[in-house]
Design a protein around this motif. Structure first.
Motif, mmCIF file in Angstrom:
data_model
loop_
_atom_site.group_PDB
_atom_site.id
_atom_site.type_symbol
_atom_site.label_atom_id
_atom_site.label_comp_id
_atom_site.label_asym_id
_atom_site.label_seq_id
_atom_site.Cartn_x
_atom_site.Cartn_y
_atom_site.Cartn_z
ATOM 1 N N LEU A 208 -9.026 16.788 -5.547
ATOM 2 C CA LEU A 208 -9.995 17.585 -4.785
ATOM 3 C C LEU A 208 -9.342 17.169 -3.301
ATOM 4 C CD1 LEU A 208 -13.031 15.217 -5.535
ATOM 5 C CD2 LEU A 208 -12.678 17.492 -5.251
ATOM 6 N N PHE A 209 -7.849 16.427 -3.991
ATOM 7 C CA PHE A 209 -6.752 16.563 -2.126
ATOM 8 C C PHE A 209 -6.172 16.953 -2.435
ATOM 9 C CE2 PHE A 209 -2.563 15.296 -0.959
ATOM 10 C CZ PHE A 209 -2.875 14.858 0.289
ATOM 11 N N PHE A 210 -5.647 18.101 -3.506
ATOM 12 C CA PHE A 210 -5.093 19.661 -2.915
ATOM 13 C C PHE A 210 -5.889 20.739 -2.626
ATOM 14 C CE2 PHE A 210 -2.215 17.541 -6.856
ATOM 15 C CZ PHE A 210 -1.664 17.103 -5.302
ATOM 16 N N GLN A 211 -7.221 19.969 -2.855
ATOM 17 C CA GLN A 211 -7.913 21.395 -2.506
ATOM 18 C C GLN A 211 -8.779 21.344 -0.813
ATOM 19 O OE1 GLN A 211 -9.201 24.237 -3.657
ATOM 20 N NE2 GLN A 211 -10.110 25.026 -2.112
ATOM 21 N N GLU A 212 -8.520 20.047 -0.954
ATOM 22 C CA GLU A 212 -8.917 19.577 0.917
ATOM 23 C C GLU A 212 -7.844 20.387 1.645
ATOM 24 O OE1 GLU A 212 -9.986 16.411 0.700
ATOM 25 O OE2 GLU A 212 -12.646 16.973 -0.274
ATOM 26 N N GLU A 213 -6.381 20.152 1.648
ATOM 27 C CA GLU A 213 -5.528 19.533 1.770
ATOM 28 C C GLU A 213 -4.970 21.298 2.345
ATOM 29 O OE1 GLU A 213 -3.747 17.481 4.356
ATOM 30 O OE2 GLU A 213 -5.951 16.198 3.776
ATOM 31 N N PHE A 214 -4.886 21.770 0.950
ATOM 32 C CA PHE A 214 -3.940 23.170 0.817
ATOM 33 C C PHE A 214 -4.747 24.217 0.419
ATOM 34 C CE2 PHE A 214 -0.715 19.332 -0.156
ATOM 35 C CZ PHE A 214 0.214 19.545 0.326
ATOM 36 N N GLY A 215 -5.786 23.792 0.131
ATOM 37 C CA GLY A 215 -6.362 25.046 -0.054
ATOM 38 C C GLY A 215 -6.466 25.524 -1.737
ATOM 39 N N ILE A 216 -5.391 24.719 -2.293
ATOM 40 C CA ILE A 216 -5.633 25.452 -4.215
ATOM 41 C C ILE A 216 -6.167 24.102 -4.298
ATOM 42 C CG2 ILE A 216 -2.894 26.479 -3.137
ATOM 43 C CD1 ILE A 216 -2.114 24.453 -4.431
ATOM 44 N N THR A 217 -5.367 24.628 -6.093
ATOM 45 C CA THR A 217 -6.160 23.904 -7.426
ATOM 46 C C THR A 217 -5.112 23.761 -8.983
ATOM 47 O OG1 THR A 217 -8.559 24.149 -6.867
ATOM 48 C CG2 THR A 217 -8.078 23.259 -8.897
ATOM 49 N N CYS A 218 -4.745 22.859 -8.287
ATOM 50 C CA CYS A 218 -3.680 23.140 -8.975
ATOM 51 C C CYS A 218 -3.574 23.759 -10.794
ATOM 52 C CB CYS A 218 -2.802 22.025 -9.890
ATOM 53 S SG CYS A 218 -2.248 21.082 -8.146
ATOM 54 N N SER A 219 -2.874 24.450 -11.074
ATOM 55 C CA SER A 219 -3.184 25.057 -13.025
ATOM 56 C C SER A 219 -2.390 24.300 -13.940
ATOM 57 C CB SER A 219 -3.045 25.937 -12.356
ATOM 58 O OG SER A 219 -1.848 27.122 -12.179
ATOM 59 N N GLU A 220 -1.625 23.175 -13.606
ATOM 60 C CA GLU A 220 -0.515 22.962 -14.429
ATOM 61 C C GLU A 220 -0.636 21.386 -14.170
ATOM 62 O OE1 GLU A 220 0.793 23.068 -11.133
ATOM 63 O OE2 GLU A 220 0.863 25.849 -12.352
ATOM 64 N N PHE A 221 -0.882 20.674 -15.552
ATOM 65 C CA PHE A 221 -0.516 19.322 -15.221
ATOM 66 C C PHE A 221 1.102 18.785 -15.357
ATOM 67 C CE2 PHE A 221 -0.914 15.196 -17.815
ATOM 68 C CZ PHE A 221 -1.450 14.289 -16.513
ATOM 69 N N TRP A 222 1.713 18.211 -14.276
ATOM 70 C CA TRP A 222 3.010 17.900 -14.014
ATOM 71 C C TRP A 222 3.704 16.239 -14.758
ATOM 72 C CZ3 TRP A 222 6.093 21.905 -13.197
ATOM 73 C CH2 TRP A 222 7.693 21.628 -12.824
ATOM 74 N N LEU A 223 3.535 16.211 -15.885
ATOM 75 C CA LEU A 223 3.921 14.777 -16.557
ATOM 76 C C LEU A 223 5.142 14.538 -16.888
ATOM 77 C CD1 LEU A 223 2.647 12.147 -15.623
ATOM 78 C CD2 LEU A 223 1.703 12.229 -18.137
ATOM 79 N N PRO A 224 6.254 14.831 -15.733
ATOM 80 C CA PRO A 224 7.931 14.752 -16.722
ATOM 81 C C PRO A 224 8.339 13.848 -17.178
ATOM 82 C CG PRO A 224 8.287 15.873 -14.723
ATOM 83 C CD PRO A 224 6.657 14.979 -14.950
ATOM 84 N N ASP A 225 7.801 12.429 -16.553
ATOM 85 C CA ASP A 225 8.208 10.872 -16.851
ATOM 86 C C ASP A 225 7.260 9.916 -17.242
ATOM 87 O OD1 ASP A 225 10.099 8.981 -17.914
ATOM 88 O OD2 ASP A 225 10.086 8.447 -15.171
ATOM 89 N N THR A 226 6.899 9.775 -18.711
ATOM 90 C CA THR A 226 5.648 9.233 -18.520
ATOM 91 C C THR A 226 6.094 8.621 -20.537
ATOM 92 O OG1 THR A 226 3.970 7.839 -18.796
ATOM 93 C CG2 THR A 226 3.899 10.396 -19.601
ATOM 94 N N PHE A 227 5.674 7.866 -21.280
ATOM 95 C CA PHE A 227 5.650 6.949 -22.075
ATOM 96 C C PHE A 227 5.049 7.513 -23.331
ATOM 97 C CE2 PHE A 227 7.302 4.165 -18.941
ATOM 98 C CZ PHE A 227 8.143 4.168 -18.286
ATOM 99 N N GLY A 228 4.392 8.888 -23.579
ATOM 100 C CA GLY A 228 4.109 9.273 -24.533
ATOM 101 C C GLY A 228 2.660 9.376 -24.273
ATOM 102 N N TYR A 229 1.536 10.599 -24.405
ATOM 103 C CA TYR A 229 0.468 11.408 -24.331
ATOM 104 C C TYR A 229 -0.706 11.228 -25.145
ATOM 105 C CZ TYR A 229 5.384 13.122 -21.998
ATOM 106 O OH TYR A 229 6.336 13.286 -21.400
ATOM 107 N N SER A 230 -1.416 11.241 -24.405
ATOM 108 C CA SER A 230 -2.932 10.504 -25.638
ATOM 109 C C SER A 230 -3.431 12.405 -25.415
ATOM 110 C CB SER A 230 -3.957 10.011 -24.488
ATOM 111 O OG SER A 230 -4.768 9.841 -25.042
ATOM 112 N N ALA A 231 -4.288 11.605 -26.838
ATOM 113 C CA ALA A 231 -4.579 13.117 -27.729
ATOM 114 C C ALA A 231 -5.926 13.884 -27.044
ATOM 115 C CB ALA A 231 -4.867 13.025 -29.876
#
Length: 884
Positions: A208-231
């Motif tokens: 919602l923030f990206f849509q309101e501020e920049f008129g875009i909806t992100c098409s990729e989830f960007w999570l370079p550095d975290t400690f595992g990823y839920s199924a």
């Protein structure tokens, strides 16, 4: 001139808090004239030198690079600038020799991974963002082809607030396609510990923030550095319009190398996303020849794909790309002997991949990082705050929604809830909720949790007052009211205020509703508590019979309906155990497998076992243990009437260093797999160590419960604020407290209170109600006072299938007269069911997780109910339009 401050100079090492006493002295400052010709010449020479050194003796191109570099040195005269043009001509001729069409393509993207908090507090991150993004904007001004990816809506919101001029420039470059917002989440959150609803809100608030501020909806989830990823993440991404995923951290796995860099990731419900791990195993490259060659050589999907991403720019503490990095990459755009390098963008890369994904492999289930598994336990107060605040906001939203639907004068606290949710989401950043941060960050996080608790309690009170038509002022005409915020009927024992004292009562409560002066029910079998001659105590409620020895251990736990003993002979349940905890690498992050070899049972008596309550509706026994000269445990073991589990209320005074406290429940169950709750569902992990992949899961994570079952019988362990756990063989182990000393030397030192429970059951854990009991264990019934003339009982929602959980009820973000409901299938089954409501609903629509209707046509809604269909672990969102 001497100064001090947050310069990243840690006390005793890089991964350490800042030393506030560190002094830096500036001895000399010089002004210099930048010589563009020499700068360009040096970059040319660097590229040729690296090609000569790195391409290898069997590559003729390396010898050509060496020969040209040698000519450049011979021709260049630093005292004669007139020679520079001739030298550049030599290098330019070499670098202009083109590649063949089959050459691997690297999509280079400017990047500046900034930890929202880590070795510095949130406040410092705001300045880091400004400093880093000013540099990026300057590079964009000078280089029209330079692109820069930027995630985390929270950081952009900070810059908008504190640096509006810079933010205006950023918005200009977003329009030009150079400054590229990515990720779609509020922060780069931890991938394991937030609840399912919290993960939805990360995407909802971010998108919602990206849509309101920049008129875009992100098409990729960007999570370079975290400690595992839920199924469960692939389904949540898809529900937010995201079908692409980027991370890098799995390259850190200590035991097994993940087999892919580009693949399809499939979640527990079957949802699929296209995943890419930059093959250079870094999100902070410098744009060197060595890194580009590694990006190609290291790619484990060569042949299936012919491209990869390189993220370049100083990260973690910020900084981002430099002019020198951009210059290096430009020289590798299309040079024979090197991969093709293009300054690119995420959409360009993924769009190229999506033209043909038929050869890609799939990975099903969680992406488990075989490192940093101490983060499931470190900083217990942060984890407790997270769980409690998630549950509090759930209650506030549901009761405020019910009040809104029932009372036209009630004002839903949209702005306050947004503020509180964003505080909670911020604290879920991947170095805060995991506990891998300095003391200053912990203090910030705990202060935010306290704000959520305080403000949330006020909002909860206002919603209840409106819903029950009561007053904040005490009145003699008001009576006890009991509120159930969970979507199933509950029969429980609660404490009732009466004549300045409290007594116990047992009540049956409707789902998601309230009862005023509810009718008390008598248990079929009252609790009995008996002290034996040997000092042990036996507790019995007709469902369970427990025998507890003098140090608080279960010597027997019997499920009476099948007369099944749960504790093996000569073993003890509720056995506290201590381990030495000295990791190889990073204190707060890691617990190594060899800690298991240092197991020491805690058996020293501090206070002897005694009865606090001898039965009826509730039986309680109490004891104390001495962990060490500095640390103690005081525990109440509680058995209530009609309750299927035995509860352990625990208080620990903890003053240890490099120790790990767990509690164990050996069982009479044999199974090769155990089941663990994750976001909106559960998954199984092995209880054996057959392979290196199994062995690497010696410490894992779960949410409210884990279960070990064989056909027809099983045992579950529930908890109210813990995440670390494991099951090895027949022993369920819950991780309670750690004592790391870096980067926070005070981590976990102090007083802790938490609860867990053991629940034996017949049949499967689904049919036995483990999931519902785990929810109820964490979210007690609410009691208040209401007018005695008010409607005596009321239920807002009922779901007719026990497999389906109504997880959240909230006001829609963009439609003031609509509610959003979130439901999910929790058993792993295909089911059709009915959702019934007493609220004044006009229409019902299916919607996605961003609350966008899936169709213009509403669902069939008749007789105050709607039919819903679920496949295993399906998350479903509904938009309910209210009659106003």
């Amino acid at each position: 001139m001497a100064c001090n401050g947050l310069f990243g100079a840690g006390q005793g090492g890089m991964i350490s808090p800042v030393d506030p006493k560190k002094i830096f002295t500036l001895q000399r400052a010089e002004l210099a004239v930048f010589n563009r010709d020499i700068h360009e010449l040096l970059l040319d020479f660097e590229i040729l030198y690296d090609m000569a050194k790195l391409l290898g003796e069997d590559n003729q191109r390396s010898f050509q690079a060496l020969y040209v570099a040698n000519q450049m040195v011979n021709l260049c005269d630093v005292n004669d600038p007139g020679t520079f043009a001739a030298v550049r001509k030599l290098s330019s001729k070499f670098l202009s020799q083109r590649n063949g069409e089959s050459q691997h393509t690297i999509h280079a993207m400017g990047h500046c991974h900034i930890d929202s908090a880590w070795l510095w507090p949130y406040e410092e991150t705001i300045r880091k963002c400004a400093r880093s993004w000013v540099t990026a904007v300057q590079l964009m001004t000078e280089n029209s082809d330079f692109t820069f990816t930027c995630s985390q809506a929270q950081q952009l919101e900070w810059v908008k607030t504190w640096y509006p001029g810079l933010y205006s420039r950023i918005k200009e470059f977003v329009k030009l396609g150079q400054f590229i917002p990515v990720g779609g989440t509020w922060v780069e959150m931890d991938g394991n510990l937030p609840s399912g609803e919290s993960m939805v809100r990360q995407f909802l608030h971010g998108q919602l923030f990206f849509q309101e501020e920049f008129g875009i909806t992100c098409s990729e989830f960007w999570l370079p550095d975290t400690f595992g990823y839920s199924a469960q993440l692939p389904q949540l991404m898809n529900g937010c319009g995201i079908h692409r995923f980027l991370t890098q951290k799995l390259s850190w796995s200590l035991v097994n190398a993940f087999p892919h860099h580009t693949f399809h990731w499939v979640g527990i419900d079957g949802s699929k996303v296209l995943a890419h791990f930059p093959p250079g195993d870094s999100y902070g490259m410098k744009g060197t020849v060595e890194e580009m060659l590694k990006t190609v050589k290291n790619n484990r999907d060569k042949g299936r794909v012919n491209c990869g991403i390189a993220l370049y720019g100083f990260g973690d503490g910020g900084g981002g790309p430099t002019e020198k990095m951009v210059g290096r990459l430009r020289r590798m755009k299309d040079t024979d002997g090197l991969p093709r390098v293009q300054l690119s963008a995420p959409d360009r890369f993924f769009s190229a991949l999506e033209t043909d994904t038929s050869q890609l492999c799939s990975w099903v289930g969680e992406l488990f990082l075989e490192l940093h598994n101490g983060t499931y336990t470190t900083q217990a107060q942060i984890k407790k705050g997270n769980r409690q605040c998630e549950q509090l906001l759930h209650d506030v939203e549901f009761l405020s929604s019910a009040a809104l639907a029932q009372d036209k004068n009630f004002i839903y606290p949209r702005d306050r809830l947004q503020h509180l949710w964003r505080l909670l989401l911020l604290n879920q950043f991947h170095d805060v909720l995991p506990g891998s941060c300095i003391q200053l960050v912990v203090e910030d996080a705990l202060r935010y949790y306290e704000e959520i608790r305080t403000e949330g309690a006020k909002l909860l009170s206002k919603a209840i007052q409106s819903l029950l038509k009561t007053s904040s002022q005490p009145s003699s005409s008001q009576s006890l009211s009991v509120i159930n915020t969970l979507p199933w009927e509950r029969t429980e024992v609660i404490s009732i205020p009466e004549s300045g004292e409290h007594r116990l009562g047992m009540f049956i409560m409707l789902s998601m509703g309230y009862s005023i002066l509810p009718e008390e029910v008598n248990p079929v079998y009252p609790v009995t508590v008996v002290m034996q001659d040997n000092g042990c105590i036996t507790m019995n409620n007709g469902i369970l019979q427990a025998s507890i020895d003098s140090v608080g251990r279960l010597t027997s736990l019997r499920l009476l309906s099948c007369n099944r003993e749960c504790i093996p002979q000569a073993c003890y349940g509720n056995q506290f155990v201590m381990f030495d905890d000295i990791p190889l690498y990073w204190d707060a992050w890691d617990v190594m497998d060899y800690h298991l070899e240092t197991r020491k049972p805690v058996t020293s008596v501090l206070t002897k076992l005694e009865m606090s309550s001898n039965g009826g509706l509730r039986g309680v026994v109490k004891f104390g243990l001495k962990i060490s000269d500095h640390s103690t445990i005081v525990q109440e073991i509680i058995l209530e009437a009609s309750c299927p589990y035995l509860r352990f209320n625990t208080k620990v005074t903890w003053r240890e260093a490099h120790k790990f406290l767990k509690v164990e429940f050996p069982t009479t169950v044999h199974s090769t797999n155990a089941t663990y709750e994750i976001q909106f569902g559960h998954l199984q992990r092995p209880t054996h160590r057959n392979t290196s992949w199994d062995w690497a899961r010696y410490e894992v994570w779960a949410h409210r419960w884990m279960d070990l079952s064989e056909h027809g019988f099983g045992i579950a362990v529930l908890n109210d604020c813990k995440y670390g756990c494991s099951v090895l063989g027949n022993v369920l182990s819950l991780s309670l407290l750690r004592a790391p000393k870096s980067p926070d030397a005070t981590a976990d030192i102090g007083h802790h209170e938490f609860s867990y429970a053991v629940m034996p059951h017949e049949r499967s854990f689904q049919d036995a109600g483990v999931i519902q009991n785990a929810y109820s264990f964490c979210m007690p019934l609410l009691t208040t006072e209401a007018p005695s003339t008010q409607q005596t009982s009321w239920s807002s929602f009922t779901v007719l299938s026990s497999a389906v959980v109504l997880e959240a009820v909230k006001l829609a973000e963009k439609q003031p007269d609509s509610l959003v409901l979130r439901l999910y299938e929790s058993y792993g089954s295909t089911v059709e069911t009915w959702l019934e409501t007493s609220l004044p609903v006009k229409e019902v629509f299916l919607c996605d997780l961003l609350e966008r209707p899936s169709s213009d046509q509403p669902l069939t809604f008749q007789d105050q109910r709607v039919k819903l269909s679920f496949t295993p672990f399906k998350v479903l969102s509904l938009l309910l339009v209210l009659q106003r």
